[in-house]
Design a protein around this motif. Sequence first.
Motif, short mmCIF file in Angstrom:
data_model
loop_
_atom_site.label_atom_id
_atom_site.label_comp_id
_atom_site.label_asym_id
_atom_site.label_seq_id
_atom_site.Cartn_x
_atom_site.Cartn_y
_atom_site.Cartn_z
N GLY A 82 0.63 -1.20 -0.09
CA GLY A 82 -0.04 -0.02 -0.09
C GLY A 82 0.84 1.30 0.03
O GLY A 82 2.06 1.13 -0.19
N LYS A 83 0.31 2.46 0.28
CA LYS A 83 0.79 3.58 0.16
C LYS A 83 1.55 4.06 1.44
O LYS A 83 1.25 3.66 2.47
N GLU A 84 2.93 4.53 1.31
CA GLU A 84 3.64 4.77 2.55
C GLU A 84 3.12 5.90 3.36
O GLU A 84 2.55 6.85 2.51
N ILE A 85 2.89 6.03 4.63
CA ILE A 85 2.30 7.19 5.46
C ILE A 85 3.32 7.81 6.40
O ILE A 85 2.83 8.55 7.09
N PHE A 86 4.57 6.99 6.61
CA PHE A 86 5.56 7.26 7.74
C PHE A 86 6.80 7.78 6.85
O PHE A 86 6.95 7.59 5.64
N ASN A 87 7.93 8.16 7.63
CA ASN A 87 9.10 8.60 7.03
C ASN A 87 10.22 7.60 6.62
O ASN A 87 10.91 7.83 6.05
N LYS A 88 9.76 6.30 7.23
CA LYS A 88 10.57 5.08 6.91
C LYS A 88 9.79 4.03 6.79
O LYS A 88 8.40 3.84 7.32
N ARG A 89 10.25 2.92 6.26
CA ARG A 89 9.62 1.49 6.04
C ARG A 89 9.40 0.50 7.43
O ARG A 89 8.43 0.05 7.45
N SER A 90 10.35 0.90 8.17
CA SER A 90 10.31 0.14 9.34
C SER A 90 10.71 0.98 10.72
O SER A 90 11.08 1.74 10.59
N HIS A 91 9.79 0.41 11.58
CA HIS A 91 10.06 1.50 13.15
C HIS A 91 10.24 0.29 14.03
O HIS A 91 9.39 -0.74 14.17
N SER A 92 11.25 0.43 14.68
CA SER A 92 11.48 -0.65 15.95
C SER A 92 10.95 -0.29 17.15
O SER A 92 10.94 0.99 17.36
N GLY A 93 10.48 -1.31 17.86
CA GLY A 93 10.07 -1.09 19.14
C GLY A 93 11.03 -0.50 20.37
O GLY A 93 12.23 -0.90 19.88
N SER A 94 10.73 0.50 21.14
CA SER A 94 11.64 0.64 22.18
C SER A 94 10.86 0.96 23.65
O SER A 94 9.75 0.97 23.62
N ARG A 95 11.82 0.88 24.53
CA ARG A 95 11.08 1.16 25.94
C ARG A 95 10.83 2.82 26.21
O ARG A 95 11.76 3.33 26.03
N GLN A 96 9.54 3.40 26.32
CA GLN A 96 9.45 4.79 26.61
C GLN A 96 9.50 4.88 28.07
O GLN A 96 8.66 4.29 28.99
N GLY A 97 10.20 5.99 28.53
CA GLY A 97 10.19 6.16 30.15
C GLY A 97 10.58 4.96 31.06
O GLY A 97 11.56 4.36 30.97
N ASN A 98 9.76 4.84 32.00
CA ASN A 98 9.74 3.64 32.92
C ASN A 98 9.27 2.48 32.59
O ASN A 98 9.06 1.58 33.25
N SER A 99 8.64 2.51 31.33
CA SER A 99 7.82 1.12 30.92
C SER A 99 8.98 0.18 30.86
O SER A 99 10.07 0.09 30.35
N ASN A 100 8.37 -1.15 31.07
CA ASN A 100 9.25 -2.54 30.90
C ASN A 100 8.71 -3.10 29.74
O ASN A 100 9.38 -4.27 29.46
N ARG A 101 7.86 -2.42 28.66
CA ARG A 101 7.68 -3.34 27.44
C ARG A 101 7.71 -2.17 26.31
O ARG A 101 8.14 -0.96 26.32
N GLU A 102 8.15 -2.85 25.02
CA GLU A 102 8.64 -2.11 23.91
C GLU A 102 7.36 -1.74 23.20
O GLU A 102 6.27 -2.48 23.21
N THR A 103 7.42 -0.50 22.87
CA THR A 103 6.32 -0.02 22.10
C THR A 103 6.66 0.80 20.74
O THR A 103 8.06 0.96 20.57
N VAL A 104 6.09 1.17 19.81
CA VAL A 104 6.27 2.02 18.45
C VAL A 104 5.43 2.98 18.62
O VAL A 104 4.28 3.16 18.56
N LYS A 105 6.14 4.34 18.36
CA LYS A 105 5.37 5.42 18.16
C LYS A 105 5.87 6.18 17.03
O LYS A 105 6.80 6.32 16.59
N SER A 106 4.77 6.58 16.25
CA SER A 106 5.33 7.28 14.74
C SER A 106 4.11 8.29 14.39
O SER A 106 2.99 8.08 14.57
N LYS A 107 4.49 9.40 13.80
CA LYS A 107 3.54 10.22 13.11
C LYS A 107 3.37 10.15 11.80
O LYS A 107 4.20 9.91 10.98
N VAL A 108 2.17 10.36 11.72
CA VAL A 108 1.52 10.24 10.04
C VAL A 108 1.99 11.40 9.29
O VAL A 108 1.55 12.63 9.65
N LEU A 109 2.63 11.24 8.17
CA LEU A 109 3.03 12.19 7.44
C LEU A 109 2.22 12.10 5.95
O LEU A 109 2.11 13.36 5.32
N TYR A 110 1.88 11.24 5.35
CA TYR A 110 1.29 11.29 4.08
C TYR A 110 -0.18 10.45 4.18
O TYR A 110 -0.34 9.79 4.96
N SER A 111 -0.70 11.12 3.28
CA SER A 111 -2.32 10.55 3.19
C SER A 111 -2.24 9.22 2.27
O SER A 111 -1.42 9.16 1.09
#
Length: 159
Positions: free
Chosen positions: A97-126
């Motif tokens: 489908g159509k790309e909506i982010f700035n890159k093809r792949s986004h890796s999980g990471s721990r945010q703040g004091n979290s003990n689990r990995e999450t992914v966060k990304s901003k939508v750039l394209y419609s």
Amino acid sequence: MKSFSAIFLIFLFSTIGFSQETITIKLIVDTANFDPDDLPASCSFEATWESGEVQRSTGNLEDFSVEATVNDTIIWEGHSSSSNQIVDIKQIRRDGGKEIFNKRSHSGSRQGNSNRETVKSKVLYSTENGEDYKYKIKFSIDNGAWHKIDPKVTVVPPR
């Protein structure tokens, strides 16, 4: 002074009318009864918008599709519905489908004091006038084997 007030009001309403939103997509896994060969029996999705809207998956997980607008932020989180096991989101990777982010792949990471990995990304394209963004969500339970599901995101004009 009247023209300044008019310009200010136009700016204020356009900012409010087209403000970005955060969408949290939770992958909910029944870790106590997890069957990697039958993901729909063990997993579900729940998307929550800041505005309070909630959408839950029904049926085929690969048919789960979320609507977003340009400048929205999407956060993918993993949750266990049945134990204290940790569900990590290891990767979000474009699968078609159509790309909506700035890159093809986004890796999980721990945010703040979290003990689990999450992914966060901003939508750039419609995805308007194109195919939905299709992606693989790769996850693991307690840092074990990786599993994948292929849902979608549709990016629509501002609400």
